[in-house]
Motif scaffolding. Structure first.
Motif, PDB file in Angstrom:
ATOM      1  N   PRO A  26       0.758  -1.428   0.010  1.00 23.44           N
ATOM      2  CA  PRO A  26       0.212   0.060  -0.006  1.00 23.44           C
ATOM      3  C   PRO A  26       0.892   1.259   0.040  1.00 23.44           C
ATOM      4  O   PRO A  26       2.047   1.343   0.619  1.00 23.44           O
ATOM      5  CB  PRO A  26      -0.884  -0.056   1.342  1.00 23.44           C
ATOM      6  CG  PRO A  26      -0.613  -1.681   1.694  1.00 23.44           C
ATOM      7  CD  PRO A  26       0.577  -2.206   1.197  1.00 23.44           C
ATOM      8  N   ALA A  27       0.387   2.345  -0.608  1.00 19.25           N
ATOM      9  CA  ALA A  27       1.188   3.577  -0.688  1.00 19.25           C
ATOM     10  C   ALA A  27       1.443   4.027   0.641  1.00 19.25           C
ATOM     11  O   ALA A  27       2.747   4.692   0.817  1.00 19.25           O
ATOM     12  CB  ALA A  27       0.195   4.531  -1.483  1.00 19.25           C
ATOM     13  N   ALA A  28       0.651   4.032   1.913  1.00 20.40           N
ATOM     14  CA  ALA A  28       1.271   4.235   2.930  1.00 20.40           C
ATOM     15  C   ALA A  28       2.532   3.569   3.739  1.00 20.40           C
ATOM     16  O   ALA A  28       3.198   4.196   4.273  1.00 20.40           O
ATOM     17  CB  ALA A  28      -0.185   3.908   4.010  1.00 20.40           C
ATOM     18  N   ASP A  29       2.522   2.101   3.554  1.00 25.59           N
ATOM     19  CA  ASP A  29       3.528   1.327   3.746  1.00 25.59           C
ATOM     20  C   ASP A  29       4.845   1.794   2.851  1.00 25.59           C
ATOM     21  O   ASP A  29       5.805   1.859   3.483  1.00 25.59           O
ATOM     22  CB  ASP A  29       3.204   0.177   3.586  1.00 25.59           C
ATOM     23  CG  ASP A  29       2.339  -0.579   4.566  1.00 25.59           C
ATOM     24  OD1 ASP A  29       1.757  -0.002   5.326  1.00 25.59           O
ATOM     25  OD2 ASP A  29       2.011  -1.712   4.499  1.00 25.59           O
ATOM     26  N   ARG A  30       4.607   2.038   1.850  1.00 21.70           N
ATOM     27  CA  ARG A  30       5.849   2.551   0.802  1.00 21.70           C
ATOM     28  C   ARG A  30       6.341   3.904   1.246  1.00 21.70           C
ATOM     29  O   ARG A  30       7.856   4.092   1.568  1.00 21.70           O
ATOM     30  CB  ARG A  30       5.479   2.686  -0.623  1.00 21.70           C
ATOM     31  CG  ARG A  30       5.102   1.302  -0.928  1.00 21.70           C
ATOM     32  CD  ARG A  30       5.215   1.317  -2.828  1.00 21.70           C
ATOM     33  NE  ARG A  30       4.548   2.487  -3.293  1.00 21.70           N
ATOM     34  CZ  ARG A  30       3.124   2.234  -3.614  1.00 21.70           C
ATOM     35  NH1 ARG A  30       2.631   1.311  -3.612  1.00 21.70           N
ATOM     36  NH2 ARG A  30       2.431   3.227  -4.238  1.00 21.70           N
ATOM     37  N   ALA A  31       5.288   4.908   1.609  1.00 20.17           N
ATOM     38  CA  ALA A  31       5.818   6.132   2.339  1.00 20.17           C
ATOM     39  C   ALA A  31       6.658   5.979   3.589  1.00 20.17           C
ATOM     40  O   ALA A  31       7.763   6.681   3.910  1.00 20.17           O
ATOM     41  CB  ALA A  31       4.612   7.069   2.387  1.00 20.17           C
ATOM     42  N   ALA A  32       6.019   5.322   4.487  1.00 22.93           N
ATOM     43  CA  ALA A  32       6.618   4.827   5.915  1.00 22.93           C
ATOM     44  C   ALA A  32       8.048   4.242   5.631  1.00 22.93           C
ATOM     45  O   ALA A  32       8.843   4.725   6.493  1.00 22.93           O
ATOM     46  CB  ALA A  32       5.701   4.021   6.581  1.00 22.93           C
ATOM     47  N   ILE A  33       8.240   3.330   4.763  1.00 18.15           N
ATOM     48  CA  ILE A  33       9.556   2.882   4.796  1.00 18.15           C
ATOM     49  C   ILE A  33      10.523   3.632   4.036  1.00 18.15           C
ATOM     50  O   ILE A  33      11.634   4.028   4.516  1.00 18.15           O
ATOM     51  CB  ILE A  33       9.440   1.412   3.733  1.00 18.15           C
ATOM     52  CG1 ILE A  33       8.770   0.411   4.490  1.00 18.15           C
ATOM     53  CG2 ILE A  33      10.903   1.074   3.512  1.00 18.15           C
ATOM     54  CD1 ILE A  33       8.510  -0.746   3.669  1.00 18.15           C
ATOM     55  N   ALA A  34       9.955   4.717   2.935  1.00 14.74           N
ATOM     56  CA  ALA A  34      10.697   5.599   2.447  1.00 14.74           C
ATOM     57  C   ALA A  34      11.404   6.897   3.376  1.00 14.74           C
ATOM     58  O   ALA A  34      12.393   7.376   3.222  1.00 14.74           O
ATOM     59  CB  ALA A  34      10.128   6.368   1.194  1.00 14.74           C
ATOM     60  N   ARG A  35      10.226   7.113   4.380  1.00 18.41           N
ATOM     61  CA  ARG A  35      10.833   8.132   5.530  1.00 18.41           C
ATOM     62  C   ARG A  35      12.130   7.624   6.296  1.00 18.41           C
ATOM     63  O   ARG A  35      12.854   8.507   6.985  1.00 18.41           O
ATOM     64  CB  ARG A  35       9.858   8.358   6.124  1.00 18.41           C
ATOM     65  CG  ARG A  35       8.704   9.319   5.584  1.00 18.41           C
ATOM     66  CD  ARG A  35       7.693  10.086   6.565  1.00 18.41           C
ATOM     67  NE  ARG A  35       6.907   8.926   7.263  1.00 18.41           N
ATOM     68  CZ  ARG A  35       5.848   8.472   7.029  1.00 18.41           C
ATOM     69  NH1 ARG A  35       5.188   9.030   5.564  1.00 18.41           N
ATOM     70  NH2 ARG A  35       5.020   7.663   7.446  1.00 18.41           N
TER      71      ARG A  35
END
Length: 222
Positions: A26-35
């Motif tokens: 999910p986009a939220a998971d990808r964003a959390a890892i990217a941070r």
């Protein structure tokens, strides 16, 4: 008997197939890892999350990776896994950070002891903040399943396997050695997303070789 499944992925295979595809998250998971992760560490963190999703285990899940492989353990009970490919000489230089005085001795390698302690800390939910120097074992975990001798680790067993250029340690909440099943997963892409599917290639590739070696934990290959 307690059961554990150990899943193996070749990160080098992932590098070869993912191209510009995004992880199947999910986009939220990808964003959390990217941070919190960048470069190679971001890919490794994404791979661990994608594999955990593919496995879809309802129990305890714990993952570890080195430069070449991602290993994920899952069990109905608490478990922890660590795979370590750091050079033995490098770990000997910092052994006083994770070994008590006189703890490191022949024939126990520093890399094996590090992996054993880290898997135990992860299984007990403490992580590296627990202070690895305080974790001991009632035997040699590089030779046999050994009970974790630690106030936070009562009821856990640890075993370490020497895979030649790396060590892998598994810790499980169990009174007797668990039954361990190994499984290899293959990276694949579809629709601009990459994920993992159960391997169908014949044995002989590096991931299958690791899985075969991990069968020494005791149990079956899947």
């Amino acid at each position: 008997m307690t059961s554990v499944a150990v899943h193996v992925v070749s990160l080098r295979d992932l590098d070869r197939v993912r191209g510009d595809a995004e992880p199947a998250l999910p986009a939220a998971d990808r964003a959390a890892i990217a941070r919190r992760a960048h470069g190679r560490r971001r890919v490794q963190a994404q791979a661990a999350r994608v594999l955990a999703t593919a496995v879809a285990a309802p129990g305890s899940v714990n993952a570890s990776h080195d430069q070449d492989f991602l290993v994920l353990a899952e069990s109905p009970v608490a478990c922890g896994v660590d795979v370590e490919d750091a050079a033995e000489d490098e770990l000997l230089e910092v052994a006083d950070r994770f070994c008590a005085a006189g703890e490191l001795r022949e024939p126990i390698p520093a890399r094996g002891l590090w992996a054993a302690k880290e898997s135990a800390a992860k299984a007990c939910g403490r992580g590296l903040r627990a202070g690895l120097r305080t974790i001991r074992f009632d035997g040699d975990p590089t030779a046999t399943w050994s009970a974790v001798d630690w106030p936070f680790g009562s009821g856990f067993l640890t075993r370490v396997l020497d895979l030649g250029d790396r060590h892998c340690a598994l810790t499980v909440r169990a009174a007797t050695p668990p039954r361990v099943r190994t499984r290899v997963w293959t990276p694949t892409t579809s629709g601009g997303r990459w994920t993992f599917v159960p391997a169908t290639r014949p044995a002989g590739d590096p991931a299958h070789e690791v899985a075969a070696a991990l069968s020494a934990f005791g149990g079956d290959r899947g």
